[in-house]
Design an enzyme around this catalytic site. Structure first.
Site, PDB file in Angstrom:
ATOM      1  N   TRP A  21       0.845  -1.195   0.000  1.00 43.95           N
ATOM      2  CA  TRP A  21       0.000   0.000   0.000  1.00 43.95           C
ATOM      3  C   TRP A  21       0.886   1.254   0.000  1.00 43.95           C
ATOM      4  CZ3 TRP A  21      -2.150   2.665   4.841  1.00 43.95           C
ATOM      5  CH2 TRP A  21      -3.063   3.663   4.488  1.00 43.95           C
ATOM      6  N   ASP A  49       1.428  -9.065   1.086  1.00 40.78           N
ATOM      7  CA  ASP A  49       0.057  -8.571   1.017  1.00 40.78           C
ATOM      8  C   ASP A  49      -0.077  -7.439   0.004  1.00 40.78           C
ATOM      9  OD1 ASP A  49      -2.721  -8.327   2.376  1.00 40.78           O
ATOM     10  OD2 ASP A  49      -1.940  -6.277   2.409  1.00 40.78           O
ATOM     11  N   TYR A  54      -4.837  -1.144  -5.139  1.00 37.25           N
ATOM     12  CA  TYR A  54      -3.599  -0.384  -4.989  1.00 37.25           C
ATOM     13  C   TYR A  54      -3.101   0.038  -6.366  1.00 37.25           C
ATOM     14  CZ  TYR A  54      -3.507  -2.234  -0.193  1.00 37.25           C
ATOM     15  OH  TYR A  54      -3.819  -2.564   1.112  1.00 37.25           O
ATOM     16  N   GLN A 177      -7.737  -7.975   8.781  1.00 40.10           N
ATOM     17  CA  GLN A 177      -6.613  -7.071   8.578  1.00 40.10           C
ATOM     18  C   GLN A 177      -7.021  -5.652   8.978  1.00 40.10           C
ATOM     19  OE1 GLN A 177      -3.829  -5.292   4.998  1.00 40.10           O
ATOM     20  NE2 GLN A 177      -4.337  -7.466   4.923  1.00 40.10           N
ATOM     21  N   PRO A 207       1.774  -0.879  11.161  1.00 36.36           N
ATOM     22  CA  PRO A 207       2.260  -1.032  12.532  1.00 36.36           C
ATOM     23  C   PRO A 207       3.225   0.075  12.949  1.00 36.36           C
ATOM     24  CG  PRO A 207       3.409  -2.553  11.081  1.00 36.36           C
ATOM     25  CD  PRO A 207       2.296  -1.943  10.274  1.00 36.36           C
ATOM     26  N   GLY A 284       5.769  -1.680   5.351  1.00 33.15           N
ATOM     27  CA  GLY A 284       5.993  -1.161   4.014  1.00 33.15           C
ATOM     28  C   GLY A 284       7.458  -0.774   3.928  1.00 33.15           C
ATOM     29  N   GLU A 293      16.162  -3.905   8.904  1.00 28.76           N
ATOM     30  CA  GLU A 293      16.022  -3.264  10.202  1.00 28.76           C
ATOM     31  C   GLU A 293      14.752  -3.717  10.910  1.00 28.76           C
ATOM     32  OE1 GLU A 293      14.824   1.190  11.314  1.00 28.76           O
ATOM     33  OE2 GLU A 293      16.874   1.049  10.534  1.00 28.76           O
TER      34      GLU A 293
END
Length: 324
Positions: A21, A49, A54, A177, A207, A284, A293
């Site tokens: 997204w 996902d 999109y 989701q 998140p 993302g 990371e």
């Protein structure tokens, strides 16, 4: 990488998933997108996902082409249906017609024979819920879809779907989701308890609150020129977070992360994954380094005193302290 079962199903997904997204097929160049997807796969991420909406299918094309070189059985591919894909009266929603047609279109764009997880992107108030659930069940019977789920449905809507599926002997939904992060926690009150009771796992998006929980945005400072907030195509969601109250609390969270010897982004992901109802946190990434990371968040254990300190900061934002 660590893996968790998706709800009560037998499907195992990586605790960190990769989403598309506002990134792939939209704001990130194709080669860069492909590199991030490959890096995610190399790091053990198996949950990818996307959604038909999109950038009108462009994200599905990019993701499908990038995953083409890997064995199909080695990854879990998720996409969605609901939002408008055309100007016609049947080009949106969760009618049987739109679901069946869009599933076929997604399969073509992704370049695969089946979708692992097919999700209803939103709830459709104009279509009988039984019609939607029967269409999804038929797709599973046809082998085009393996599992089904929903996205951003309320606790009541999920409960209704579960009851209809049981009454009509339809295959159960396995996932929800929702958005979930340190700053947006509405699912804790009703959605999470209902899903845990009914066997739906959470594959949460945003998140890191669209990058707010990386610490890159500072109170009283201009947004970084390379960030999503500086991009007119992706800043509409991010700007909703950019206020002094939120940024001051984020600074407190960053101080906690520094004292723990980790990055704020890693602490934020570890915090989300601490909830047993969460199966995967979807990140993302526009750079490979971001993937590496974020995956390191799985190594973090949050001591109870630190968790208590975090919850006090979060209570200042939204006045709700979880029971975990």
């Amino acid at each position: 990488m660590k893996y968790r079962k998706l709800g009560n199903s037998g499907l195992k997904v990586s605790e960190i998933g990769l989403g598309s997204w506002l990134t792939y097929g939209t704001a990130v160049e194709k080669d860069q997108s492909t590199a991030c997807i490959h890096k995610a796969y190399e790091q053990g991420i198996n949950f990818f996902d996307t959604a038909n909406a999109y950038n009108k299918g462009a994200a599905e094309v990019v993701l499908g082409e990038a995953l083409k070189e890997y064995p199909r059985s080695s990854y879990v591919l998720a996409t969605k249906v609901y939002f408008s894909m055309g100007k016609g009266p049947n080009d949106r929603g969760l009618s049987r017609k739109h679901i069946i047609e869009q599933c076929d279109a997604s399969l073509k764009r992704l370049g695969v024979e089946y979708i692992d997880l097919y999700q209803c992107h939103r709830y459709d108030t104009e279509t009988p819920l039984e019609e939607t659930l029967r269409a999804l069940d038929d797709l599973v019977s046809q082998g085009k879809v393996l599992y089904t789920g929903v996205s951003e449905w309320s606790a009541a809507q999920i409960t209704d779907a579960v009851h209809i599926a049981k009454e009509k002997n339809l295959r159960p939904l396995v996932s929800n989701q929702p958005i979930y992060n340190m700053l947006v926690r509405y699912i804790e009150k009703e959605v999470l308890p209902v899903c845990e009771r009914e066997g739906l796992g959470q594959v949460v998006f945003s998140p890191l609150a669209q990058g707010i929980l990386t610490g890159k945005y500072k109170q009283g400072q201009p947004v970084p020129s390379s960030s999503r907030a500086a991009n007119d195509r992706t800043n509409s969601v991010i700007n909703s977070y950019l206020n002094d109250e939120v940024l001051s609390r984020v600074q407190k969270l960053e101080n906690i992360a520094q004292n723990l010897g980790v990055k704020l982004s890693q602490l934020a992901l570890a915090w989300v994954l601490k909830h047993p109802g969460v199966s995967s946190a979807i990140i993302g990434a526009s750079r490979q380094e971001q993937v590496e990371e974020n995956v390191k968040a799985l190594e973090i254990e949050i001591p109870q005193p630190v968790l208590d300190e975090i919850n006090l900061v979060l209570a200042e934002i939204n006045g709700f302290v979880p029971n975990w």
